[in-house]
Design a protein around this motif. Structure first.
Motif, PDB file in Angstrom:
ATOM      1  N   THR A  23       0.243  16.974  -3.353  1.00 54.88           N
ATOM      2  CA  THR A  23       0.086  15.525  -3.161  1.00 54.88           C
ATOM      3  C   THR A  23      -0.909  15.206  -2.054  1.00 54.88           C
ATOM      4  O   THR A  23      -1.068  14.047  -1.687  1.00 54.88           O
ATOM      5  CB  THR A  23       1.452  14.883  -2.821  1.00 54.88           C
ATOM      6  OG1 THR A  23       1.975  15.482  -1.634  1.00 54.88           O
ATOM      7  CG2 THR A  23       2.434  15.056  -3.962  1.00 54.88           C
ATOM      8  N   ARG A  24      -1.591  16.218  -1.536  1.00 54.24           N
ATOM      9  CA  ARG A  24      -2.571  16.002  -0.459  1.00 54.24           C
ATOM     10  C   ARG A  24      -3.960  15.804  -1.052  1.00 54.24           C
ATOM     11  O   ARG A  24      -4.446  16.629  -1.824  1.00 54.24           O
ATOM     12  CB  ARG A  24      -2.577  17.186   0.503  1.00 54.24           C
ATOM     13  CG  ARG A  24      -3.562  17.033   1.663  1.00 54.24           C
ATOM     14  CD  ARG A  24      -3.267  18.040   2.754  1.00 54.24           C
ATOM     15  NE  ARG A  24      -3.567  19.405   2.350  1.00 54.24           N
ATOM     16  CZ  ARG A  24      -4.735  20.019   2.585  1.00 54.24           C
ATOM     17  NH1 ARG A  24      -5.708  19.375   3.222  1.00 54.24           N
ATOM     18  NH2 ARG A  24      -4.918  21.266   2.199  1.00 54.24           N
ATOM     19  N   PRO A  45      -8.096  -0.856  -1.239  1.00 57.52           N
ATOM     20  CA  PRO A  45      -8.501  -0.258   0.047  1.00 57.52           C
ATOM     21  C   PRO A  45      -7.341   0.219   0.910  1.00 57.52           C
ATOM     22  O   PRO A  45      -7.342   1.380   1.346  1.00 57.52           O
ATOM     23  CB  PRO A  45      -9.314  -1.376   0.701  1.00 57.52           C
ATOM     24  CG  PRO A  45      -9.845  -2.172  -0.451  1.00 57.52           C
ATOM     25  CD  PRO A  45      -8.736  -2.166  -1.462  1.00 57.52           C
ATOM     26  N   PRO A  46      -6.324  -0.624   1.170  1.00 53.80           N
ATOM     27  CA  PRO A  46      -5.224  -0.107   2.004  1.00 53.80           C
ATOM     28  C   PRO A  46      -4.404   0.970   1.294  1.00 53.80           C
ATOM     29  O   PRO A  46      -3.892   1.890   1.951  1.00 53.80           O
ATOM     30  CB  PRO A  46      -4.383  -1.352   2.301  1.00 53.80           C
ATOM     31  CG  PRO A  46      -4.713  -2.324   1.217  1.00 53.80           C
ATOM     32  CD  PRO A  46      -6.136  -2.061   0.869  1.00 53.80           C
ATOM     33  N   MET A  47      -4.274   0.882  -0.018  1.00 57.83           N
ATOM     34  CA  MET A  47      -3.519   1.910  -0.752  1.00 57.83           C
ATOM     35  C   MET A  47      -4.228   3.260  -0.665  1.00 57.83           C
ATOM     36  O   MET A  47      -3.600   4.302  -0.434  1.00 57.83           O
ATOM     37  CB  MET A  47      -3.359   1.495  -2.219  1.00 57.83           C
ATOM     38  CG  MET A  47      -2.653   2.536  -3.074  1.00 57.83           C
ATOM     39  SD  MET A  47      -2.448   2.007  -4.800  1.00 57.83           S
ATOM     40  CE  MET A  47      -4.169   2.053  -5.368  1.00 57.83           C
ATOM     41  N   LEU A  48      -5.563   3.259  -0.832  1.00 56.42           N
ATOM     42  CA  LEU A  48      -6.314   4.506  -0.775  1.00 56.42           C
ATOM     43  C   LEU A  48      -6.369   5.059   0.646  1.00 56.42           C
ATOM     44  O   LEU A  48      -6.352   6.277   0.853  1.00 56.42           O
ATOM     45  CB  LEU A  48      -7.715   4.296  -1.342  1.00 56.42           C
ATOM     46  CG  LEU A  48      -7.755   4.068  -2.854  1.00 56.42           C
ATOM     47  CD1 LEU A  48      -9.159   3.652  -3.297  1.00 56.42           C
ATOM     48  CD2 LEU A  48      -7.303   5.302  -3.618  1.00 56.42           C
ATOM     49  N   THR A  49      -6.417   4.167   1.624  1.00 54.59           N
ATOM     50  CA  THR A  49      -6.350   4.627   3.017  1.00 54.59           C
ATOM     51  C   THR A  49      -5.019   5.311   3.285  1.00 54.59           C
ATOM     52  O   THR A  49      -4.957   6.365   3.933  1.00 54.59           O
ATOM     53  CB  THR A  49      -6.542   3.447   3.978  1.00 54.59           C
ATOM     54  OG1 THR A  49      -7.854   2.893   3.789  1.00 54.59           O
ATOM     55  CG2 THR A  49      -6.394   3.880   5.427  1.00 54.59           C
ATOM     56  N   GLU A  50      -3.942   4.716   2.774  1.00 54.14           N
ATOM     57  CA  GLU A  50      -2.613   5.302   2.934  1.00 54.14           C
ATOM     58  C   GLU A  50      -2.519   6.654   2.212  1.00 54.14           C
ATOM     59  O   GLU A  50      -1.988   7.631   2.752  1.00 54.14           O
ATOM     60  CB  GLU A  50      -1.560   4.350   2.365  1.00 54.14           C
ATOM     61  CG  GLU A  50      -0.130   4.844   2.416  1.00 54.14           C
ATOM     62  CD  GLU A  50       0.498   4.701   3.789  1.00 54.14           C
ATOM     63  OE1 GLU A  50       1.544   5.348   4.013  1.00 54.14           O
ATOM     64  OE2 GLU A  50      -0.037   3.958   4.625  1.00 54.14           O
ATOM     65  N   ALA A  51      -3.065   6.718   0.997  1.00 56.31           N
ATOM     66  CA  ALA A  51      -2.947   7.928   0.185  1.00 56.31           C
ATOM     67  C   ALA A  51      -3.773   9.082   0.749  1.00 56.31           C
ATOM     68  O   ALA A  51      -3.353  10.244   0.707  1.00 56.31           O
ATOM     69  CB  ALA A  51      -3.372   7.646  -1.254  1.00 56.31           C
ATOM     70  N   PRO A  59       0.811  -1.221   0.000  1.00 53.20           N
ATOM     71  CA  PRO A  59       0.000   0.000   0.000  1.00 53.20           C
ATOM     72  C   PRO A  59       0.845   1.272   0.000  1.00 53.20           C
ATOM     73  O   PRO A  59       0.493   2.255  -0.658  1.00 53.20           O
ATOM     74  CB  PRO A  59      -0.820  -0.136   1.286  1.00 53.20           C
ATOM     75  CG  PRO A  59      -0.918  -1.609   1.526  1.00 53.20           C
ATOM     76  CD  PRO A  59       0.412  -2.154   1.075  1.00 53.20           C
ATOM     77  N   ALA A  60       1.958   1.256   0.729  1.00 53.21           N
ATOM     78  CA  ALA A  60       2.810   2.444   0.791  1.00 53.21           C
ATOM     79  C   ALA A  60       3.411   2.754  -0.579  1.00 53.21           C
ATOM     80  O   ALA A  60       3.462   3.918  -1.004  1.00 53.21           O
ATOM     81  CB  ALA A  60       3.913   2.252   1.823  1.00 53.21           C
ATOM     82  N   ASP A  61       3.864   1.714  -1.294  1.00 51.11           N
ATOM     83  CA  ASP A  61       4.445   1.933  -2.622  1.00 51.11           C
ATOM     84  C   ASP A  61       3.371   2.415  -3.602  1.00 51.11           C
ATOM     85  O   ASP A  61       3.630   3.275  -4.451  1.00 51.11           O
ATOM     86  CB  ASP A  61       5.087   0.655  -3.148  1.00 51.11           C
ATOM     87  CG  ASP A  61       6.378   0.312  -2.432  1.00 51.11           C
ATOM     88  OD1 ASP A  61       6.916   1.198  -1.729  1.00 51.11           O
ATOM     89  OD2 ASP A  61       6.844  -0.842  -2.568  1.00 51.11           O
ATOM     90  N   LEU A  82       0.821   7.015  -6.607  1.00 46.23           N
ATOM     91  CA  LEU A  82      -0.263   7.975  -6.816  1.00 46.23           C
ATOM     92  C   LEU A  82       0.231   9.401  -6.609  1.00 46.23           C
ATOM     93  O   LEU A  82      -0.142  10.316  -7.357  1.00 46.23           O
ATOM     94  CB  LEU A  82      -1.422   7.680  -5.862  1.00 46.23           C
ATOM     95  CG  LEU A  82      -2.162   6.353  -6.060  1.00 46.23           C
ATOM     96  CD1 LEU A  82      -3.264   6.207  -5.007  1.00 46.23           C
ATOM     97  CD2 LEU A  82      -2.755   6.257  -7.459  1.00 46.23           C
ATOM     98  N   ALA A  83       1.083   9.611  -5.601  1.00 47.93           N
ATOM     99  CA  ALA A  83       1.635  10.935  -5.347  1.00 47.93           C
ATOM    100  C   ALA A  83       2.502  11.402  -6.513  1.00 47.93           C
ATOM    101  O   ALA A  83       2.494  12.591  -6.871  1.00 47.93           O
ATOM    102  CB  ALA A  83       2.448  10.929  -4.051  1.00 47.93           C
TER     103      ALA A  83
END
Length: 290
Positions: free
Chosen positions: A273-274, A244-250, A217-219, A224-225
């Motif tokens: 990037t926010r 889901p975890p990627m979007l939660t992280e982003a 998810p972090a990668d 995305l950033a």
């Protein structure tokens, strides 16, 4: 409170251009100033209606960015309520609109002065929400691939499993909505079913394994950033376990359920990037499982 027997769906936008101006329309029938909006056609998606109605009422072609508050109000007909969905939209093309019986004038006004001109409190509330947003510098649409059947029914490598016929139809419907965002770039996870989901856009695309379901998810959030830093609009096709975890992280939003059905996704509005806005995106009819 008056009893509501039916609801009329409508959609529109707060449309802005460089210089801090938004477009308002004057309707001679009501002698009012309002945001451009209008009723959905039968079977029309609200996002599609918003883009169409903005153009019909103001002669501005605009790209949706962030979902704004919806409004509800009683019409002049007994028991009829109107529900209007709004998006902030970036103007990309515009021309002077000739007056007719529906719209007498479409006028660009400084956003801060729109409150004084608008006739209705509910429109002023939508503009207030728009003004509270940071300047949106990028849009990233993240979608899950469409339906590709069951792994147990496919003899080859899982990465090669293609979309089934219903998935191809869903991908076409999804891409029709994504086209409204006027993508500048398209990125897909490596599996065939992901690449086939964005092919109906008719645009060249790159492949990035960071959006594969085995990725972290972090990668994925970092990828995305990177797209957000490029500005404009990006479309990403990923997979259900990672999203889901990627979007939660982003988004840094642990309170949002980012579970996404196949052939659907999310529109992220970003300031730098926010992530400053997130909105579900799905065709009205999707055959993929939830």
């Amino acid at each position: 409170m008056a009893e509501v027997n039916s609801v009329v769906r409508a959609a529109g936008g707060v449309v802005w251009r460089d210089g801090g101006e938004i477009v308002l329309v004057h309707r001679p029938r009501y002698n009012d100033w309002s945001l451009p909006k209008g009723k959905l056609d039968p079977g029309e998606h609200p996002l599609e209606a918003a883009v169409r109605e903005v153009h019909e009422e103001s002669f501005v072609r605009a790209v949706p960015q962030v979902r704004l508050p919806s409004i509800r109000y009683l019409t002049g007909e007994p028991g009829v309520e109107k529900h209007v969905d709004f998006w902030s939209m970036r103007a990309v093309e515009w021309q002077d609109r000739p007056a007719d019986h529906e719209i007498e004038e479409a006028r660009w006004v400084p956003a801060g002065e729109a409150q004084r001109l608008l006739s209705y409190a509910h429109d002023r509330g939508v503009v207030k929400a728009f003004l509270a947003l940071p300047a949106v510098t990028a849009v990233v649409a993240v979608v899950r691939h469409a339906k590709a059947g069951k792994r147990r029914d496919w003899d080859g490598e899982d990465a090669d499993r293609p979309l089934e016929d219903s998935g191809k139809r869903d991908a076409a419907g999804l891409c029709a909505l994504l086209t409204l965002l006027r993508p500048d770039r398209v990125v897909s996870a490596t599996p065939t079913r992901c690449r086939q989901t964005v092919e109906p856009l008719g645009l060249s695309f790159s492949v990035d394994a960071r959006f594969d379901e085995q990725g972290s998810p972090a990668d994925g959030a970092a990828a995305l950033a990177e797209l957000a830093r490029l500005g404009g609009t990006s479309v990403v096709c990923s997979q259900g376990k990672l999203m889901p975890p990627m979007l939660t992280e982003a988004t840094r939003r642990g309170d949002v359920n980012f579970h996404t059905r196949k052939g659907a996704g999310w529109i992220l509005g970003l300031a730098g990037t926010r992530v400053v806005g997130h909105d579900r995106l799905a065709p009205l009819t999707v055959s993929g499982e939830v």
